[in-house]
Write a protein that holds these residues in place. Sequence first.
Motif, PDB file in Angstrom:
ATOM      1  N   TRP A   1      35.941  39.284  39.328  1.00 24.79           N
ATOM      2  CA  TRP A   1      34.926  40.146  40.076  1.00 24.79           C
ATOM      3  C   TRP A   1      35.067  41.193  41.272  1.00 24.79           C
TER       4      TRP A   1
ATOM      5  N   THR B   1      35.557  44.842  39.769  1.00 25.35           N
ATOM      6  CA  THR B   1      34.069  45.076  38.431  1.00 25.35           C
ATOM      7  C   THR B   1      33.543  46.465  39.107  1.00 25.35           C
ATOM      8  N   ARG B   2      33.353  46.578  40.240  1.00 23.41           N
ATOM      9  CA  ARG B   2      32.917  47.451  40.892  1.00 23.41           C
ATOM     10  C   ARG B   2      33.242  48.904  40.317  1.00 23.41           C
TER      11      ARG B   2
ATOM     12  N   LEU C   1      25.107  46.031  27.740  1.00 18.46           N
ATOM     13  CA  LEU C   1      26.148  46.045  28.600  1.00 18.46           C
ATOM     14  C   LEU C   1      26.348  43.937  28.643  1.00 18.46           C
ATOM     15  N   LEU C   2      27.088  43.534  27.907  1.00 20.24           N
ATOM     16  CA  LEU C   2      27.434  41.924  28.335  1.00 20.24           C
ATOM     17  C   LEU C   2      28.589  41.628  29.461  1.00 20.24           C
ATOM     18  N   ASP C   3      27.468  40.787  30.507  1.00 21.20           N
ATOM     19  CA  ASP C   3      28.326  40.819  31.955  1.00 21.20           C
ATOM     20  C   ASP C   3      29.007  39.129  31.251  1.00 21.20           C
ATOM     21  N   CYS C   4      30.334  38.956  31.414  1.00 16.26           N
ATOM     22  CA  CYS C   4      31.481  38.321  31.198  1.00 16.26           C
ATOM     23  C   CYS C   4      31.990  37.622  32.544  1.00 16.26           C
ATOM     24  N   THR C   5      31.402  38.508  33.928  1.00 17.36           N
ATOM     25  CA  THR C   5      31.756  38.165  34.879  1.00 17.36           C
ATOM     26  C   THR C   5      31.438  37.010  35.906  1.00 17.36           C
ATOM     27  N   ASN C   6      32.265  36.734  36.914  1.00 20.20           N
ATOM     28  CA  ASN C   6      32.242  35.231  38.001  1.00 20.20           C
ATOM     29  C   ASN C   6      32.321  36.018  39.018  1.00 20.20           C
ATOM     30  N   PRO C   7      31.193  35.168  40.446  1.00 17.72           N
ATOM     31  CA  PRO C   7      31.405  36.337  41.574  1.00 17.72           C
ATOM     32  C   PRO C   7      32.260  35.064  42.389  1.00 17.72           C
ATOM     33  N   LEU C   8      32.926  35.333  41.428  1.00 18.56           N
ATOM     34  CA  LEU C   8      34.427  33.979  41.945  1.00 18.56           C
ATOM     35  C   LEU C   8      35.608  34.841  43.244  1.00 18.56           C
TER      36      LEU C   8
ATOM     37  N   LEU D   1      32.510  43.210  29.328  1.00 18.83           N
ATOM     38  CA  LEU D   1      32.525  43.617  31.049  1.00 18.83           C
ATOM     39  C   LEU D   1      33.027  42.070  31.612  1.00 18.83           C
TER      40      LEU D   1
ATOM     41  N   VAL E   1      39.822  36.455  28.990  1.00 12.76           N
ATOM     42  CA  VAL E   1      38.496  35.768  28.494  1.00 12.76           C
ATOM     43  C   VAL E   1      38.564  37.700  27.593  1.00 12.76           C
TER      44      VAL E   1
END
Lengths: 209, 209
Positions: free
Chosen positions: A70, A73-74, A88-95, A66, A11
Amino acid sequence: MRIGIIGAGTVGSTLGKGWAKHGHQVMYGVRDPRGTSASRVLAATGTGAQVGSVSDAAAFGTAVVLATPWQATRDALAAAGDLDGKPLLDCTNPLKPDLSDLETGHTSAAEQIATWVPRARVVKIFNTTGAENMANPVYAGQAATMFYCGDDGAAKEIAAGLARDLGFEPVDAGPLTSARLLEPLAMLWITLAFRQGLGRTFAFKVLRH
Amino acid sequence: MRIGIIGAGTVGSTLGKGWAKHGHQVMYGVRDPRGTSASRVLAATGTGAQVGSVSDAAAFGTAVVLATPWQATRDALAAAGDLDGKPLLDCTNPLKPDLSDLETGHTSAAEQIATWVPRARVVKIFNTTGAENMANPVYAGQAATMFYCGDDGAAKEIAAGLARDLGFEPVDAGPLTSARLLEPLAMLWITLAFRQGLGRTFAFKVLRH
């Protein structure tokens, strides 16, 4: 614009390549800026791209993207340092790591209903759009998509046929647990219609080649 | 087909009207079959439609459609009686009565991230599609939709512009809490791509007139 991209996976690197082509300056922030994956991404992105540490990229960007798994991420945000005031453009998914589900914990009305009538063959359908679209789901010759899901193949075929009768393009979203995804999609439709000003005459569509 | 529709509100009556036009036999099941709303629905649906009790409609249908407000759903199913083996098309959504959110309880990665970097201006974006679409989001001249949400207007404008640079049509999905809707949409994309056989080259689109 200067764009810092935290994470140089598929991504992050695809976004960076697109923006570099568009004339933006891109810096990837990775854990090992001298590693082989970093240089591979850099070569693929072409002119205008750099690689640095996560904090380098965070400092570089007027916008920071970002694009981390997931689970990482932290730590990535801790390594980024000062992000005060930055977009902050968050592209994450909590998968979950095996991509089997979200980790955010949710259930569905459909599964609840299936416990109330355990011998009915429940199909989730006709929940993700408004009545205007049920009356006419065709937009300039294109049929809106009707997602459905369930655990009984024959019942799903009946449901899909009834969607087709109304003019929808039915799309099978899998087992009844996918209602956990279709019910939030309904809430997205409601949000766009009533809070974001789109009104009631828009519909979701799966575009394919 | 004989279709029993439990609930004669906007969704149920619109579906019934469409199916009656298509030659299906429709019976609405309502709490008060002799009430004025029942006769209004009947008049609107036209030929081929009947109104009865909830259990009449459930017995009538070879397929049964559940189109009740969430809060009335359990009672409606209890009133329906025997649904054993019947396809039950669930159109409900577990909405709070004011439509402000789902009742199924879920949160988002984006909101978690915002607590980790409270002074960054978090925008949820680029999470609902695959890298192929980020490289080329245009399908036969139509731009795929990129949904985004956040609590900072200026940061959202930057994010939307960066989506537009890649060829997407950005659509504002509201505040950062809407990430609760966009993250399940990502899981829907993943489910369709990898489990339902659509592959990686399809994208979501908001159709409008």
